[in-house]
Write an enzyme that holds these catalytic residues in place. Sequence first.
Site, PDB file in Angstrom:
ATOM      1  N   GLU A 176      -7.770  68.540  53.794  1.00 25.04           N
ATOM      2  CA  GLU A 176      -8.663  69.688  54.049  1.00 25.04           C
ATOM      3  C   GLU A 176      -9.630  69.896  52.885  1.00 25.04           C
ATOM      4  OE1 GLU A 176      -5.469  72.338  55.010  1.00 25.04           O
ATOM      5  OE2 GLU A 176      -5.086  71.124  56.794  1.00 25.04           O
ATOM      6  N   SER A 218       2.782  67.946  60.783  1.00 22.63           N
ATOM      7  CA  SER A 218       3.567  68.447  61.925  1.00 22.63           C
ATOM      8  C   SER A 218       5.077  68.263  61.755  1.00 22.63           C
ATOM      9  CB  SER A 218       3.091  67.811  63.227  1.00 22.63           C
ATOM     10  OG  SER A 218       1.759  68.206  63.506  1.00 22.63           O
ATOM     11  N   ASN A 259       3.128  74.006  51.936  1.00 21.72           N
ATOM     12  CA  ASN A 259       1.731  74.299  51.592  1.00 21.72           C
ATOM     13  C   ASN A 259       1.266  75.427  52.510  1.00 21.72           C
ATOM     14  OD1 ASN A 259      -1.024  74.311  51.193  1.00 21.72           O
ATOM     15  ND2 ASN A 259      -1.381  72.276  52.071  1.00 21.72           N
ATOM     16  N   GLU A 297      -0.113  61.955  54.394  1.00 21.27           N
ATOM     17  CA  GLU A 297      -0.380  62.903  55.473  1.00 21.27           C
ATOM     18  C   GLU A 297      -1.479  62.331  56.383  1.00 21.27           C
ATOM     19  OE1 GLU A 297       0.815  67.160  54.328  1.00 21.27           O
ATOM     20  OE2 GLU A 297      -1.187  66.859  53.525  1.00 21.27           O
ATOM     21  N   HIS A 353      -5.825  67.035  49.100  1.00 17.81           N
ATOM     22  CA  HIS A 353      -5.415  67.320  50.475  1.00 17.81           C
ATOM     23  C   HIS A 353      -6.579  67.014  51.420  1.00 17.81           C
ATOM     24  CE1 HIS A 353      -4.167  69.435  54.070  1.00 17.81           C
ATOM     25  NE2 HIS A 353      -2.933  69.391  53.592  1.00 17.81           N
ATOM     26  N   LYS A 404      -1.526  76.860  52.485  1.00 17.88           N
ATOM     27  CA  LYS A 404      -2.975  76.783  52.751  1.00 17.88           C
ATOM     28  C   LYS A 404      -3.604  78.177  52.560  1.00 17.88           C
ATOM     29  CE  LYS A 404      -2.010  72.819  55.646  1.00 17.88           C
ATOM     30  NZ  LYS A 404      -2.358  71.976  56.774  1.00 17.88           N
ATOM     31  N   GLY A 461      -1.293  69.696  61.638  1.00 22.25           N
ATOM     32  CA  GLY A 461      -1.537  70.874  62.465  1.00 22.25           C
ATOM     33  C   GLY A 461      -1.756  70.567  63.936  1.00 22.25           C
TER      34      GLY A 461
HETATM   35  P1  13P Z   1       1.258  70.947  59.174  1.00 19.36           P
HETATM   36  O1  13P Z   1       2.711  70.852  58.773  1.00 19.36           O
HETATM   37  O2  13P Z   1       0.851  72.313  59.613  1.00 19.36           O
HETATM   38  O3  13P Z   1       0.897  69.864  60.143  1.00 19.36           O
HETATM   39  O4  13P Z   1       0.387  70.673  57.855  1.00 19.36           O
HETATM   40  C1  13P Z   1       0.690  69.577  57.058  1.00 19.36           C
HETATM   41  C2  13P Z   1      -0.076  69.699  55.800  1.00 19.36           C
HETATM   42  O5  13P Z   1      -1.287  69.560  55.792  1.00 19.36           O
HETATM   43  C3  13P Z   1       0.673  70.017  54.580  1.00 19.36           C
HETATM   44  O6  13P Z   1      -0.127  69.863  53.455  1.00 19.36           O
END
Ligand code: 13P
Length: 249
Positions: free
Chosen positions: A95, A209, A9, A163, A93, A11, A169
């Site tokens: 976010e 992560s 992803n 997740e 997601h 983002k 992150g």
């Molecule tokens: P990270 O791998 O940067 O922690 O992000 C995970 C994520 O939100 C994938 O959708």
Amino acid sequence: MRRKLAAGNWKMNGTSESLKELNALRDAHPDPKVDILICPPATLITSAVVTVADHPLQIGGQDNHRAENGAHTGDISASMLKDAGASYVLSGHSERRTDHAEIDEQIRRKTKTAHAAGLTVVVCIGETLEEREAANTLDIIAGQLAGSLPDVLTAENTVIAYEPVWAIGTGKVPTTNQIGEVHDFIRTKLEQRFGAGVGKSIRILYGGSVKASNADEIFAVSNVDGALVGGASLKASDFSPIITALENA
Ligand code: 13P
């Protein structure tokens, strides 16, 4: 047997310059033994699809509107993603849940619309740190599964991504026991609601992560069928060893 899925992803990252990373992934994995998905920003979907046209790597969107079309300035419909060549889309997601106050009901409607457009939906769920510390993780997961998934789905058009919000992150990763507990719980819930056939066949990804250095141990956990990777999917040199780890799991 569930076919494993390594999903990236991107983002809100990436310009046409980033397409070279897709070329590098193609070159590194000419005949992948797992499914590979990259969800670039919407601006790159068409060119990404062209870049991987003769390779099994799939391209996905990161979100779709719950309506099929209409007066929704700035939004993208599922059929537009499909028309651009995407075969997957992310839904719910954390976010999106945070930045756009998306709730389970909206995610369920988006997922239904995406299914109707012929997309496979990666439905994302996960608890916050406060919820985990209050020992509410499994209740939260049960509620998000119940609310975000439509009543009718198939193992082909639906993937779950667990997740934990606090792992995204941050470099913090749950223990393998914690991941296993939630993935086993999700599997049980899917079997109860959709029947053993569908419930056993839906893929469950872990996200938060994931890196080359922790991929092997995460992929060894029961009911982990792959990963949804953020930061470590932006560069082929970081994502490629994760794909290889999944192939060898
Ligand atoms: P990270 O791998 O940067 O922690 O992000 C995970 C994520 O939100 C994938 O959708």
